[in-house]
Design an enzyme around this catalytic site. Structure first.
Site, PDB file in Angstrom:
ATOM      1  N   GLU A  67       0.829  -1.200   0.000  1.00 29.05           N
ATOM      2  CA  GLU A  67       0.000   0.000   0.000  1.00 29.05           C
ATOM      3  C   GLU A  67       0.870   1.258   0.000  1.00 29.05           C
ATOM      4  O   GLU A  67       0.587   2.222  -0.724  1.00 29.05           O
ATOM      5  CB  GLU A  67      -0.941   0.014   1.196  1.00 29.05           C
ATOM      6  CG  GLU A  67      -1.906   1.202   1.143  1.00 29.05           C
ATOM      7  CD  GLU A  67      -2.651   1.440   2.444  1.00 29.05           C
ATOM      8  OE1 GLU A  67      -3.848   1.786   2.376  1.00 29.05           O
ATOM      9  OE2 GLU A  67      -2.033   1.304   3.519  1.00 29.05           O
ATOM     10  N   TRP A  80      -8.048  -2.134  -0.187  1.00 29.81           N
ATOM     11  CA  TRP A  80      -9.002  -1.219  -0.822  1.00 29.81           C
ATOM     12  C   TRP A  80     -10.075  -1.929  -1.649  1.00 29.81           C
ATOM     13  O   TRP A  80     -10.849  -1.266  -2.344  1.00 29.81           O
ATOM     14  CB  TRP A  80      -8.238  -0.224  -1.698  1.00 29.81           C
ATOM     15  CG  TRP A  80      -7.471   0.788  -0.901  1.00 29.81           C
ATOM     16  CD1 TRP A  80      -6.220   0.657  -0.384  1.00 29.81           C
ATOM     17  CD2 TRP A  80      -7.927   2.092  -0.520  1.00 29.81           C
ATOM     18  NE1 TRP A  80      -5.861   1.793   0.300  1.00 29.81           N
ATOM     19  CE2 TRP A  80      -6.877   2.695   0.230  1.00 29.81           C
ATOM     20  CE3 TRP A  80      -9.104   2.816  -0.743  1.00 29.81           C
ATOM     21  CZ2 TRP A  80      -6.984   3.980   0.756  1.00 29.81           C
ATOM     22  CZ3 TRP A  80      -9.201   4.093  -0.219  1.00 29.81           C
ATOM     23  CH2 TRP A  80      -8.156   4.668   0.522  1.00 29.81           C
ATOM     24  N   TYR A  91      -4.765   9.387  -1.909  1.00 33.47           N
ATOM     25  CA  TYR A  91      -3.422   9.663  -1.394  1.00 33.47           C
ATOM     26  C   TYR A  91      -2.330   9.818  -2.462  1.00 33.47           C
ATOM     27  O   TYR A  91      -1.633  10.827  -2.502  1.00 33.47           O
ATOM     28  CB  TYR A  91      -2.994   8.554  -0.418  1.00 33.47           C
ATOM     29  CG  TYR A  91      -3.895   8.418   0.773  1.00 33.47           C
ATOM     30  CD1 TYR A  91      -3.751   9.245   1.885  1.00 33.47           C
ATOM     31  CD2 TYR A  91      -4.904   7.450   0.812  1.00 33.47           C
ATOM     32  CE1 TYR A  91      -4.579   9.119   2.992  1.00 33.47           C
ATOM     33  CE2 TYR A  91      -5.738   7.315   1.909  1.00 33.47           C
ATOM     34  CZ  TYR A  91      -5.572   8.147   2.995  1.00 33.47           C
ATOM     35  OH  TYR A  91      -6.394   8.030   4.081  1.00 33.47           O
ATOM     36  N   CYS A 113      -8.136   9.560   5.530  1.00 36.80           N
ATOM     37  CA  CYS A 113      -8.209   9.456   6.996  1.00 36.80           C
ATOM     38  C   CYS A 113      -6.943  10.059   7.602  1.00 36.80           C
ATOM     39  O   CYS A 113      -7.008  10.913   8.466  1.00 36.80           O
ATOM     40  CB  CYS A 113      -8.370   7.998   7.412  1.00 36.80           C
ATOM     41  SG  CYS A 113      -9.949   7.276   6.939  1.00 36.80           S
ATOM     42  N   ARG A 170      -7.585  12.178  10.916  1.00 37.86           N
ATOM     43  CA  ARG A 170      -8.889  12.672  11.371  1.00 37.86           C
ATOM     44  C   ARG A 170      -9.764  11.556  11.921  1.00 37.86           C
ATOM     45  O   ARG A 170     -10.556  11.750  12.839  1.00 37.86           O
ATOM     46  CB  ARG A 170      -9.624  13.364  10.212  1.00 37.86           C
ATOM     47  CG  ARG A 170      -9.976  12.419   9.081  1.00 37.86           C
ATOM     48  CD  ARG A 170     -10.868  13.016   8.011  1.00 37.86           C
ATOM     49  NE  ARG A 170     -11.123  12.021   6.978  1.00 37.86           N
ATOM     50  CZ  ARG A 170     -12.093  11.128   7.001  1.00 37.86           C
ATOM     51  NH1 ARG A 170     -12.937  11.096   8.038  1.00 37.86           N
ATOM     52  NH2 ARG A 170     -12.247  10.248   6.033  1.00 37.86           N
ATOM     53  N   ASP A 227      -9.706   3.999  12.679  1.00 45.34           N
ATOM     54  CA  ASP A 227     -10.235   2.661  12.944  1.00 45.34           C
ATOM     55  C   ASP A 227      -9.155   1.959  13.762  1.00 45.34           C
ATOM     56  O   ASP A 227      -8.206   1.390  13.221  1.00 45.34           O
ATOM     57  CB  ASP A 227     -10.493   1.932  11.619  1.00 45.34           C
ATOM     58  CG  ASP A 227     -10.948   0.493  11.794  1.00 45.34           C
ATOM     59  OD1 ASP A 227     -10.912  -0.020  12.932  1.00 45.34           O
ATOM     60  OD2 ASP A 227     -11.320  -0.136  10.788  1.00 45.34           O
TER      61      ASP A 227
END
Length: 364
Positions: free
Chosen positions: A62, A84, A137, A199, A249, A252
């Site tokens: 990733e 994803w 990203y 995130c 922000r 999980d």
């Protein structure tokens, strides 16, 4: 020493003890706290959690995907990374299965997530459209679009692209004390084009000069000899330590945060190698820190586990480029060529010992 597992376990306990119930976009439900921080000294080991087995390959793949500027899951699937899959399939289902069946014969449509992933792997044209996640990203890190205000006198302003990673590396080499060593993924003008807004939305780099003793400890010197900076320079020893702080922000905490910690730890290692600095401190600033309601029992089990010692990571270049004849023929690689030459097997995880996996459903 393994403080990162202990901090993580304390964070899980904090959420369970102090979290408030909150609704969320997935409909699963969470318990949540707000505003937490974790800190890790990289000389204590690589921050890959040991209180549950982590899928190292997915962490590496990733991050390489981000650094390539890629936003299509085809690259991830080629290297057996499925982080994803759910977001891509959700986007496909919303736009095709629910609304636009006329775009292709119904018999050709993948009907399940498994069929969808198989189609992405085997059909390049299908993957080009439905493997795309929008300007997330990688797009923002390597190809941020903005209006070229130097052309303000024209009726139609042009846009320019900014490679934030290349700019960061250049600034680290030429102005390492800058307070502007930042990369941002929160492009407000493009959030509605993303399958999921970032995130972890940005990170900042900080460097400091190493003391002579810190440099000496990195080198190979005879015991008792008086070592100077010039002697350290002859061994090409780093002159600076480098730290990374990321901002997030939405966290999980059970499934996502362990990956985020390891990913930014690896990013710090990659950047440090490129600019010949020593990885120093990794810091995470966390906003809405939550546990999904179907992760709580797993979190309680992880809290009770005793951490192992942390592993280390070795980064190697692609072997074909190490030959002097190849270097002489091709010249020095650009940063983009270096980043795109990395493959998962360039990142060796050494002495990783962990407790067994703890499975939990992913909420998309």
């Amino acid at each position: 020493m393994n403080n990162i597992d202990k901090q993580y376990q304390q964070l899980l306990k904090d959420i369970i003890d102090n979290g408030v119930e909150k609704k969320d976009r997935t409909g699963t439900g969470t318990i949540s706290v707000f505003g937490r921080q974790i800190r890790h000294k990289m000389n204590e080991g690589f921050p890959l959690l040991t209180t549950k087995k982590m899928h190292w390959n997915s962490v590496v793949v990733e991050l390489l995907w981000f650094l390539r500027g890629d936003t299509n899951i085809k690259f991830l699937l080629d290297y057996d990374c499925h982080i994803w899959d759910g977001d891509a399939y959700k986007n496909y289902s919303k736009n095709i299965l629910a609304n636009n069946l006329e775009l292709m014969p119904a018999s050709d449509l993948p009907k399940t997530k498994e069929e969808f992933i198989k189609r992405i792997k085997t059909d390049d044209e299908f993957a080009k459209t439905w493997g795309e996640l929008g300007p997330i990203y990688g797009k923002q890190w390597r190809n941020w679009e903005s209006v070229d205000t130097s052309q303000y006198w024209q009726e139609d302003w042009s846009s320019k692209d900014t490679d934030q990673i290349a700019n960061l590396i250049e600034q680290l080499k030429t102005n390492p004390d800058s307070r502007r060593l930042m990369v941002n993924a929160w492009n407000v003008g493009q959030l509605d084009q993303m399958v999921l807004p970032p995130c972890h939305y940005g990170f900042q780099i900080y460097t400091r000069e190493l003391s002579i003793m810190e440099r000496v400890n990195l080198g190979d010197f005879r015991f008792g000899s008086t070592v100077t900076d010039d002697m350290c320079d002859k061994q090409d020893l780093p002159k600076r330590a480098i730290s990374l702080m990321w901002n997030q922000r939405s966290v999980d905490t059970f499934l996502g945060l362990p990956f985020n910690i390891a990913s930014y730890g690896l990013l710090l290692e990659i950047i440090a190698k490129e600019v010949n600095m020593v990885p120093d401190e990794l810091i995470g600033n966390l906003g809405d820190v939550h546990l999904y309601s179907n992760h709580i029992e797993q979190a309680k089990e992880q809290i009770g586990r005793t951490p192992y010692e942390l592993p280390s990571v070795k980064i190697t270049e692609r072997n074909w480029y190490m030959h002097e004849a190849v270097k002489e023929h091709l010249g020095e690689k650009t940063l983009d060529e270096k980043l795109k030459s990395y493959r998962p097997d360039c990142f060796e995880l050494i002495d990783y010992q962990s407790h067994p996996k703890l499975r939990a459903p992913l909420s998309n």
